[in-house]
Design an enzyme around this catalytic site. Structure first.
Site, mmCIF file in Angstrom:
data_model
loop_
_atom_site.group_PDB
_atom_site.id
_atom_site.type_symbol
_atom_site.label_atom_id
_atom_site.label_comp_id
_atom_site.label_asym_id
_atom_site.label_seq_id
_atom_site.Cartn_x
_atom_site.Cartn_y
_atom_site.Cartn_z
ATOM 1 N N ASP A 139 0.804 -1.224 0.000
ATOM 2 C CA ASP A 139 0.000 0.000 0.000
ATOM 3 C C ASP A 139 0.832 1.266 0.000
ATOM 4 O OD1 ASP A 139 -2.415 -1.259 -0.175
ATOM 5 O OD2 ASP A 139 -2.856 -1.191 1.963
ATOM 6 N N SER A 168 -5.056 -7.544 11.064
ATOM 7 C CA SER A 168 -4.980 -6.391 10.163
ATOM 8 C C SER A 168 -6.058 -6.572 9.107
ATOM 9 C CB SER A 168 -3.595 -6.319 9.516
ATOM 10 O OG SER A 168 -3.531 -5.244 8.607
#
Length: 424
Positions: A126, A178
């Site tokens: 990301d 997560s």
């Protein structure tokens, strides 16, 4: 670190990382102004109480931007039209990052910010996706990536940092998977999933959020009919819907029937392998339906060539290269192929399975008359499009290389037999 930074726009989710970043920015950039931006890409349930948490964490203000329609129209559907998958993964996080980063840039420019900050770790994809988008849309903008700067090295340390400063969190030490939620999917990483030997706890209460495991799905099949126009889904069971409505409806139906679970060890851009469990009920149904429709609407050469391009397209999306000339050019190719991808697909959903139940299109290239194995006179007349007699010549030419090679091998490497002498 640049102490001259006075105003920072932060990509804020309300999760552990971005909650901790707010006080960290204040402490390390001379009490700079922190403008939080939350892009609503379909994580509606996570938005509750977000402004209060952001302000309690030290933010100066929070923007909550609903970009779901843009997300679907400009990012999800182009990827769907290409049938792009990365190692089986339907790119839910990957194509959400560019649209979020685009809105961050827009607000940063409007606010006159000195920098944009994100909470991506130094191990993940990301960070690349956010930063490539920012570089493409605001090349002059400074980027702050705390996970590459601070002394915090684990999620446990981040939790302790937050607790010491009284930062409100929605997780605890035992449940800090997560996760990334948006309209398209929900991803799970970390904890017991880090060992590929461990089976995901699909049947544990609270693990799955978008649906149920196949074991817990109903014993009765459910049928859905999807309508497409030029490769874009436009209706469900005869009812016209916009993209956001349609995906939400399919998420509900698919989730209830155990559709769209993926457990995969994928190759990250940064060089390591990572395990993720993904819930993508509506997206899995849409991909399946679109691919079925293409089987009757696209010719063989186009479909096969497009399949190769889909892999490269998926790599571009996965690697954060959304705003590249190549991706845009590939979109033009996909749009051309989709001009005839219009029709309806009927599917049967049953305990995690998607079963084809019918497909039709006004542009179908399938001819029952030509393809039939039943009694028919078609193909016996020389004027017909398909004549059985043509097969013999086709096979002779198609098989000529094989025949030549076999003759060569049978004669010891000589294609022609040795010439006879006059005495023979």
């Amino acid at each position: 670190m640049n102490k001259k930074i006075k105003k920072v726009v932060l990509a804020y989710s309300g999760g552990l990382d971005t909650s901790v970043i707010i006080p960290w920015l204040k402490e390390n950039y001379e009490n700079c102004e922190v403008i939080c931006v939350t892009a609503n890409v379909g994580q509606d349930a996570e938005l509750e109480g977000l402004e209060e948490r952001a302000l309690k964490s030290g933010a100066n203000r929070l923007y909550i931007e609903d970009i779901q329609e843009e997300f679907v129209r400009d990012f999800i559907f182009p990827t769907l039209k290409m049938n792009a998958k990365y190692e089986g993964y339907l790119l839910g996080t990957a194509f959400a990052r560019p649209v979020i980063a685009k809105r961050l840039v827009e607000i940063a420019k409007r606010e006159g910010a000195d920098a944009i900050c994100h909470g991506c770790t130094g191990k993940g994809n990301d960070q690349v996706r956010f930063e490539l988008t920012i570089k493409a849309l605001a090349p002059e903008m400074e980027i702050i990536a705390p996970w590459r700067l601070w002394d915090i090295t684990s999620r446990e340390q981040a939790i302790r940092y937050a607790e010491e400063r009284g930062i409100p969190l929605k997780i605890n030490r035992e449940t800090n998977y997560s996760k990334d939620m948006n309209l398209w999917h929900l991803s799970h990483e970390g904890l017991d999933l880090e060992d590929p030997l461990n089976e995901p706890q699909y049947n544990k209460d609270g693990f799955l959020e978008l649906g149920v495991s196949p074991e817990k799905a109903p014993d009765k099949a459910v049928y859905v009919t999807l309508g497409f126009e030029k490769g874009v889904p436009v209706s469900l069971d005869g009812k016209e819907m916009n993209g956001v409505e349609l995906i939400k409806a399919l998420n509900k139906i698919g989730g209830e029937n155990g559709i769209g679970l993926l457990d995969v060890v994928e190759n990250r851009l940064v060089g390591m392998k990572s395990r993720g469990v993904y819930e993508t009920p509506g997206g899995t149904i849409l991909y399946h339906a679109h691919e079925v429709l293409e089987t009757i609407c696209l010719d063989k050469e186009t479909r096969h060539y497009k399949a190769g391009m889909a892999l490269r397209y998926a790599e571009l999306v996965y690697n954060g290269q959304w705003y590249t000339p190549l991706r845009k050019a590939m979109d033009a190719f996909a749009d051309k192929t989709q001009e005839s991808v219009t029709g309806e697909v009927k599917l049967k959903l049953y305990k995690g399975n998607i079963i084809n139940a019918g497909v039709t299109s006004p542009y179908s290239l399938y001819s029952e008359e030509i393809a039939s194995f039943g009694e028919t006179e078609y193909g016996r007349n020389e004027k017909d499009s398909y004549n059985h007699k043509d097969a013999e010549g086709f096979i002779n030419l198609f098989g000529l290389p094989l025949k030549v090679k076999a003759l060569l091998d049978s004669r010891g490497g000589r294609l022609c037999p040795p010439a006879r002498s006059e005495n023979e």
